[in-house]
Design a protein around this motif. Structure first.
Motif, PDB file in Angstrom:
ATOM      1  N   HIS A 111       3.042   2.168   2.398  1.00 21.18           N
ATOM      2  CA  HIS A 111       3.465   2.604   3.718  1.00 21.18           C
ATOM      3  C   HIS A 111       4.895   2.134   3.986  1.00 21.18           C
ATOM      4  O   HIS A 111       5.311   1.071   3.530  1.00 21.18           O
ATOM      5  N   ASP A 162       0.812  -1.217   0.000  1.00 19.97           N
ATOM      6  CA  ASP A 162       0.000   0.000   0.000  1.00 19.97           C
ATOM      7  C   ASP A 162       0.845   1.267   0.000  1.00 19.97           C
ATOM      8  O   ASP A 162       0.299   2.376   0.023  1.00 19.97           O
ATOM      9  N   SER A 186       2.747   8.797   5.256  1.00 18.61           N
ATOM     10  CA  SER A 186       1.373   8.302   5.174  1.00 18.61           C
ATOM     11  C   SER A 186       0.395   9.248   5.859  1.00 18.61           C
ATOM     12  O   SER A 186       0.666   9.782   6.941  1.00 18.61           O
TER      13      SER A 186
END
Length: 224
Positions: A148, A146, A193
């Motif tokens: 991160h 994702d 993030s």
């Protein structure tokens, strides 16, 4: 109980937790880098001095800083007896820079790099392996599917002595960036993030408030 701290991060307080089996000597279950625990959060905040003061009021100790005579650019703070549970670094925030996971030995950090390379997944390695000046950590930074950022690291030090001195790095000291002198790629400075509020909505960021006599990245190190 879930609450919002003054920095704009969601925190959770709990009274007790369910005990699970101790797996320290279950070597047969270990895979990859054999991470032992989740160790710390590195977060980006607009005002490092305010973050330091708030977490000091909660009983956190201070292990290392990056600073000059006027400005606190980054602070590493702890509750357990290691270098940090929280690292505060100056920038537009609140944002999460990375989660840090501890491995017992440096060869385990190298092993996860070898595994990713052999699987042709080396693109997940963002930075390292290398050694920080700050914290002395031997590290590698990965990006999960994702996007991160995750750090796997080892070789920090004990801070349980009540007279442990704070290690203060001058912001112009080149060793703090990387103990081996490796260049830091731009994404490591620029990207972090988004964090969510108590309702699960993305929290807007605030621009950095502290003096920017030196342009700093996610660890308090100059971009220039």
């Amino acid at each position: 109980m879930r609450a919002e701290d003054p920095l704009g991060f969601t925190v959770e307080f709990f009274h007790d937790a369910m005990l699970t089996d101790r797996l320290q000597q279950r070597y047969d279950l270990r895979r990859g880098a054999e991470v032992a625990r989740m160790d710390h959060f590195n977060i980006v905040v607009p005002d490092v001095q305010a973050a330091y003061e708030y977490y000091t009021s909660l009983g956190f100790g201070l292990s290392e800083t990056i600073e000059d005579a006027q400005t606190l650019y980054a602070a590493w703070m702890y509750r357990k007896q290691t270098v940090h549970d929280m690292a505060f670094t100056g920038g537009a925030g609140p944002r999460l820079h990375h989660l840090g996971f501890f491995a017992h030995e440096s060869h385990q950090v190298l092993r996860i790099c070898d595994i990713l390379g052999s699987l042709h997944e080396e693109s997940h390695i963002e930075r390292g392996p290398g050694r920080h000046g700050v914290s002395n950590a031997f590290y590698v930074y990965l990006r999960d599917p994702d996007g991160h950022r995750v750090e796997i690291y080892t070789s920090d030090y004990y801070t349980g002595d009540p007279h442990h001195p704070v290690l203060r790095w001058d912001v112009t000291d080149p060793r703090r960036r990387d103990f081996y002198g490796h260049a830091v790629i731009p994404s490591w400075y620029a990207e972090a993030s988004t964090v969510l509020d108590l309702d699960g909505n993305p929290r807007p960021t605030r621009e950095i408030r502290q003096v920017e006599e030196v342009a700093v990245g996610a660890d308090g190190f100059p971009v220039r």
